[in-house]
Enzyme design. Structure first.
Site, PDB file in Angstrom:
ATOM      1  N   CYS A 133      -2.081   0.972   4.979  1.00 20.13           N
ATOM      2  CA  CYS A 133      -2.337   0.661   3.625  1.00 20.13           C
ATOM      3  C   CYS A 133      -2.623   1.762   2.694  1.00 20.13           C
ATOM      4  O   CYS A 133      -3.359   2.535   2.768  1.00 20.13           O
ATOM      5  CB  CYS A 133      -3.685  -0.127   3.463  1.00 20.13           C
ATOM      6  SG  CYS A 133      -4.422  -0.573   1.894  1.00 20.13           S
ATOM      7  N   CYS A 136      -5.173   1.953   0.166  1.00 13.65           N
ATOM      8  CA  CYS A 136      -6.397   2.107   0.705  1.00 13.65           C
ATOM      9  C   CYS A 136      -6.800   3.754   0.830  1.00 13.65           C
ATOM     10  O   CYS A 136      -7.755   4.313   0.646  1.00 13.65           O
ATOM     11  CB  CYS A 136      -6.911   1.445   1.801  1.00 13.65           C
ATOM     12  SG  CYS A 136      -6.226  -0.231   1.847  1.00 13.65           S
ATOM     13  N   ASP A 137      -5.715   4.080   1.678  1.00 14.70           N
ATOM     14  CA  ASP A 137      -5.869   5.653   2.215  1.00 14.70           C
ATOM     15  C   ASP A 137      -5.359   6.752   1.624  1.00 14.70           C
ATOM     16  O   ASP A 137      -5.312   7.856   1.893  1.00 14.70           O
ATOM     17  CB  ASP A 137      -5.500   5.574   3.559  1.00 14.70           C
ATOM     18  CG  ASP A 137      -6.052   4.309   4.589  1.00 14.70           C
ATOM     19  OD1 ASP A 137      -7.384   4.303   4.182  1.00 14.70           O
ATOM     20  OD2 ASP A 137      -5.583   3.818   5.262  1.00 14.70           O
TER      21      ASP A 137
END
Ligand code: NAP
Length: 304
Positions: A133, A136-137
């Site tokens: 992701c 997300c990261d």
């Protein structure tokens, strides 16, 4: 035991839309979602092809609006991980970590999940450089060089997203042509921070506490080389979350549920909607259409 007309399993675009239509049809329905409602679209930074938003719309914003819309019509949304679905005399028993529910009809909208590459180092470095992701990261990789694996829409769009943080993004694809939509490809080719590595796969991920390099293999001659990167983002496709209905309804060779045009599966009372179905195009726009049809088909089944 709780009794319901309809249980919707999965709270992505298909499940939430089924919920909107079911609530407006005054069905006694509940939507069960094991994580955050919104599905995979929540981790898509920007959705550009959903009609009605001429400038595009953030994935989280679009999904939060869908959830609010469903709740406004009175849909019950519960947090529950559904573990079993068993046909019984009244219809179906749905067992989850939140208890059992008896329902007369069920809509499966459990979507799909990212596939793993299955190479050495992938599981070991998950969360320490390996990610599924970018939204997300991505911010953890500021000024670092990273690799994205895959050649579909997800790989190419997320590679572009990562160029906001990373100093360089290598897009490693096993062929010499991308699968992604042409307009997305064109933008990526114009991005100076993206370097394409064609005809190649990642054979191993190496590092110590975090990732330090990937071993790249040229698929044409088997030659390998080491590419130093601080992160690897996997976008090599998906697999359907259809274990729940294994043996209950007909699925294709990849596990996607086979339905008719009214979202009916091979078992009366079970409907499927969204990415979990065998279909040509898996997008938010097709998932919401499936959800609406599934809810109306379930209503017709319940009133007969
Ligand atoms: P996808 O379209 O299935 O693409 C997967 C990519 O991974 C392909 O390029 C494939 O290569 C490659 N691949 C598969 N197995 C591999 C392996 N073992 N090693 C190396 N590479 C491998 O998956 P996706 O990009 O996640 O997209 C899924 C669906 O969501 C699509 O319908 C897509 O259009 C949609 N989506 C849409 C958007 C958007 O419209 N904004 C954004 C994201 C996703 P090959 O090309 O050689 O098969």
């Amino acid at each position: 035991m709780k009794k319901k007309d309809l249980v919707i399993i999965g709270g992505g675009p298909a499940g939430l839309t089924a919920g909107i239509y079911a609530a407006r049809a005054a069905l006694d329905a509940v939507l069960l979602e094991r994580g955050v409602p919104g599905g995979r679209a929540v981790s898509t930074e920007f959705v550009e092809n959903y009609p009605g938003f001429s400038e595009g719309v953030g994935g989280p914003e679009l999904m939060s609006q869908m959830e609010s819309q469903a709740r406004r019509f009175g849909l019950e949304v519960d947090s529950a991980n559904v573990e079993k679905l068993i046909p019984d005399e009244a219809g179906f028993l749905i067992g989850s970590d939140d208890g059992d529910i008896q329902a007369r009809a069920v809509i499966i909208a459990t979507g799909m999940q990212a596939r793993a590459l299955g190479v050495k180092g992938e599981a070991e470095f998950l969360g320490r450089g390996v990610s599924f992701c970018a939204t997300c990261d991505g911010a953890f990789f500021r000024d670092k060089e990273v690799a994205v694996i895959g050649g579909g829409d997800a790989a190419v769009e997320e590679a572009m997203f990562l160029t906001r943080f990373a100093s360089k993004v290598y897009l490693i694809h096993r062929r010499d042509e991308l699968r992604a939509t042409k307009v997305v490809q064109r933008r990526a080719f114009q991005n100076p921070k993206i370097e394409f590595i064609w005809n190649s796969t990642v054979a191993e991920i190496r590092g110590s506490t975090t990732i330090e390099a990937v071993v790249i293999e040229d698929v044409r001659n088997g030659e390998t080389r080491l590419l130093p990167v601080g992160g690897v983002f996997m976008y090599i496709g998906n697999k359907p979350n259809s274990e729940l209905v294994s043996g209950l309804v007909e699925v294709d060779e990849k596990g996607y549920i086979i339905t008719d045009e009214n979202m009916r599966t091979s078992r009366p009372g079970i409907y499927a909607a969204g990415d979990i179905r065998r279909k040509l195009l898996r997008q938010v726009v097709t998932a919401v259409a499936d959800g609406a049809i599934a809810a109306m088909a379930a209503e017709s089944y319940l009133t007969k």
